[in-house]
Motif scaffolding. Structure first.
Motif, PDB file in Angstrom:
ATOM      1  N   LEU A   1      -5.256  -1.999  -4.874  1.00 51.62           N
ATOM      2  CA  LEU A   1      -4.989  -3.019  -5.886  1.00 51.62           C
ATOM      3  C   LEU A   1      -4.276  -2.475  -7.122  1.00 51.62           C
ATOM      4  N   VAL A   2      -4.119  -1.160  -7.203  1.00 49.42           N
ATOM      5  CA  VAL A   2      -3.429  -0.574  -8.350  1.00 49.42           C
ATOM      6  C   VAL A   2      -1.972  -1.020  -8.339  1.00 49.42           C
ATOM      7  N   PRO A   3      -1.453  -1.564  -9.437  1.00 46.43           N
ATOM      8  CA  PRO A   3      -0.050  -1.998  -9.480  1.00 46.43           C
ATOM      9  C   PRO A   3       0.908  -0.865  -9.145  1.00 46.43           C
ATOM     10  N   GLY A   4       1.822  -1.122  -8.223  1.00 43.68           N
ATOM     11  CA  GLY A   4       2.829  -0.144  -7.835  1.00 43.68           C
ATOM     12  C   GLY A   4       2.508   0.648  -6.600  1.00 43.68           C
ATOM     13  N   VAL A   5       1.282   0.525  -6.085  1.00 46.39           N
ATOM     14  CA  VAL A   5       0.915   1.264  -4.875  1.00 46.39           C
ATOM     15  C   VAL A   5       1.625   0.663  -3.666  1.00 46.39           C
ATOM     16  N   VAL A   6       2.355   1.493  -2.955  1.00 48.23           N
ATOM     17  CA  VAL A   6       3.075   1.053  -1.761  1.00 48.23           C
ATOM     18  C   VAL A   6       2.177   1.129  -0.529  1.00 48.23           C
ATOM     19  N   GLU A   7       1.406   2.212  -0.444  1.00 45.08           N
ATOM     20  CA  GLU A   7       0.536   2.429   0.711  1.00 45.08           C
ATOM     21  C   GLU A   7      -0.564   3.410   0.308  1.00 45.08           C
ATOM     22  N   VAL A   8      -1.719   3.318   0.975  1.00 44.23           N
ATOM     23  CA  VAL A   8      -2.806   4.265   0.747  1.00 44.23           C
ATOM     24  C   VAL A   8      -3.096   5.003   2.048  1.00 44.23           C
TER      25      VAL A   8
END
Length: 228
Positions: free
Chosen positions: A198-205
């Motif tokens: 949910l962190v803004p800017g995260v593309v993938e985890v």
């Protein structure tokens, strides 16, 4: 961690037109401002519709076209719009709008569901305060890896406060967050992944977290108790 909202990415200096704005003026305005749509507002600056390039193209698309049959409702509506001369006659209404505090994810879903490329933004009084486009919603992915990493580490820290011996490291490269470490419970690992996504800017985890105790299997094995 603060979630990004429409107010973080919208254009506040929004161009708007009145209902009686002529067709030629609308075409000139979109060309001069390099925009593909413009809100139509009443005297109180309340949005009553939106005129887009698609609306204006009807006049070109249906030039010389034969009258549609009575059952061709969509084509009849489009051809009627092609005869319009003012914003009120050309606009798409009612408009699909959002509030400044709407999350950008909710705004993206609303755009997709409505099939539009931009959304007027109204305040609590229903007055136009901005406009947000598809391009605006993508701005969160312009955040630096350092900014994303700081928010991701904060999210991990908040989750791990409930455990004594958990350790999870965070690495970010071009928006891809890799989580490596060990926690006590499966549920802790899942919550960590969810919050980091949910962190803004995260593309993938990338998940490299292991756990000692699979508590979701325990929950599944407990029989349900029904109270009469």
């Amino acid at each position: 961690m603060r979630k990004w909202q429409v107010s973080d990415v919208m254009t506040a200096d929004v161009v708007a037109v009145e209902p009686d704005t002529p067709y030629r003026d609308l075409v000139g305005l979109l060309a001069d401002k390099r925009i593909n749509a413009v809100p139509v507002v009443d005297a109180d600056r309340r949005v009553i519709g939106v005129v887009s390039e698609s609306d204006l193209l009807r006049k070109i698309e249906y030039v010389g076209a034969e009258q549609p049959h009575w059952f061709q409702r969509r084509r009849r509506a489009q051809q009627h719009k092609a005869a319009g001369r003012t914003a009120a006659e050309l606009m798409t209404a009612p408009p699909v709008i959002v509030l400044p505090l709407t999350s950008i994810r909710s705004a993206a879903r609303r755009m997709d569901e409505a099939g539009v490329k931009q959304l007027p933004v109204e305040n609590d009084l229903g007055r136009l305060v901005g406009i947000v486009t598809r391009g605006d919603l993508l701005k969160e992915h312009l955040r630096s890896d350092d900014e994303i990493g700081a928010d991701a580490r904060a999210a991990v820290h908040d989750v791990l406060l409930a455990e004594n011996f958990a350790t999870v490291s965070t690495q970010v490269e071009r928006g891809v967050v890799t989580l490596t470490g060990r926690v006590e419970r499966w549920s802790t690992a899942m919550l960590t992944l969810r919050l980091v996504r949910l962190v803004p800017g995260v593309v993938e985890v990338v998940d490299r977290i292991t756990f000692d105790y699979d508590d979701h299997k325990v929950a599944d094995s407990v029989p349900a108790i029904f109270v009469a």
